[in-house]
Design a protein around this motif. Sequence first.
Motif, PDB file in Angstrom:
ATOM      1  N   GLU A 285      14.393  -1.447  33.799  1.00  0.00           N
ATOM      2  CA  GLU A 285      13.648  -1.508  32.682  1.00  0.00           C
ATOM      3  C   GLU A 285      13.969  -3.804  32.637  1.00  0.00           C
ATOM      4  N   GLN A 286      15.329  -4.231  33.017  1.00  0.00           N
ATOM      5  CA  GLN A 286      15.557  -5.601  33.273  1.00  0.00           C
ATOM      6  C   GLN A 286      14.922  -6.032  34.286  1.00  0.00           C
ATOM      7  N   CYS A 287      14.866  -5.742  35.723  1.00  0.00           N
ATOM      8  CA  CYS A 287      14.713  -6.325  36.927  1.00  0.00           C
ATOM      9  C   CYS A 287      12.458  -5.597  36.467  1.00  0.00           C
ATOM     10  N   ASN A 288      12.079  -4.601  36.034  1.00  0.00           N
ATOM     11  CA  ASN A 288      10.345  -4.612  35.761  1.00  0.00           C
ATOM     12  C   ASN A 288      10.219  -5.901  34.787  1.00  0.00           C
ATOM     13  N   ASP A 289      11.200  -5.901  34.047  1.00  0.00           N
ATOM     14  CA  ASP A 289      10.324  -6.798  33.030  1.00  0.00           C
ATOM     15  C   ASP A 289      10.648  -8.656  34.027  1.00  0.00           C
TER      16      ASP A 289
END
Length: 290
Positions: A211-215
């Motif tokens: 999720e963090q890398c997608n953000d």
Amino acid sequence: MGVALHPQVPRRWFRHTIPLAVLALLLYLCARSLRSLSGYGPGALSCITEGSPPLQVRQQSGSLEASEREEPQCLDPQGMLGRMMGPFRASLNSKGDVELAQYLAGWRELIKFLSPFGSIFAFATSEAFTKVTALEARVQGPDAAQYKSLAAMVAWERRAGLLEQPGIAPRDPARSSGSRTTLLLHRALRWSQLCLHRVATGALGGPDAGEQCNDAYGTVLGPHHPWLVRQAVRLAFLSFPGRGRLLELACPGTREAEARAALARAAGTLEEVYNRTQGLLAERGLLQLA
Ligand SMILES: *[C@@H]1O[C@H](CO)[C@@H](O)[C@H](O)[C@H]1NC(C)=O
């Protein structure tokens, strides 16, 4: 008598086609990324998300090593993170410029490090490997003397009329200017840096690594990618490895707190390189080149 299609048919057809098309696109991009990364030998990465091996908790040897050493092994010049940080640091020369050969050597290590994270990396960075290779061809090519540093390259490409018009993609991406290729790599570096930084510093129980890398992808690269690629990337992030697996890849056999600190340092090095490159590109009005 004409053939009357039932009005329901096209709609039903679409309902099945769209997921199929997305799947086909995923497979296609996956195959492409495999091909472009195939220099790394078999098993370096796989399109099929393998069951991630569990985070190996080698507490005994880990704590022994940690107490004997000031720094985890992954930060050594031969360690996973150290191998990448060395050339990137060396690319920052004393004249405030970026040495291209070192920058690209750093990128090669970064790609090696990120490859086991899966095809998502190649997706998100639109084939960083191809871009690194294209820029290396210039750094080692007949005009090598003009491609020693970022500032020298831009000055020369501008004089020689090689720079593209801002916002207009070259017809053949393989022939794009070194400056444009650098800008694309520069954005991918920002994504990698934010992603690694967030993985290193993310709170327990907070958003997971994917999720963090997608953000970070949505902030840095998404705005430059077409809709279909953005959707495919979003899907691919669902199979991104978890934080534990990422830390284990970065600093094998190290306790979590130390692995996090080491990864944060690596992300800091990437940020220094990003900041300097960003300043150089901005001063030269090149941030809109692609
Ligand atoms: C990079 O630049 C930002 C914004 O100017 C700054 O806040 C940050 O500390 C810099 N990072 C490094 C590692 O120099």
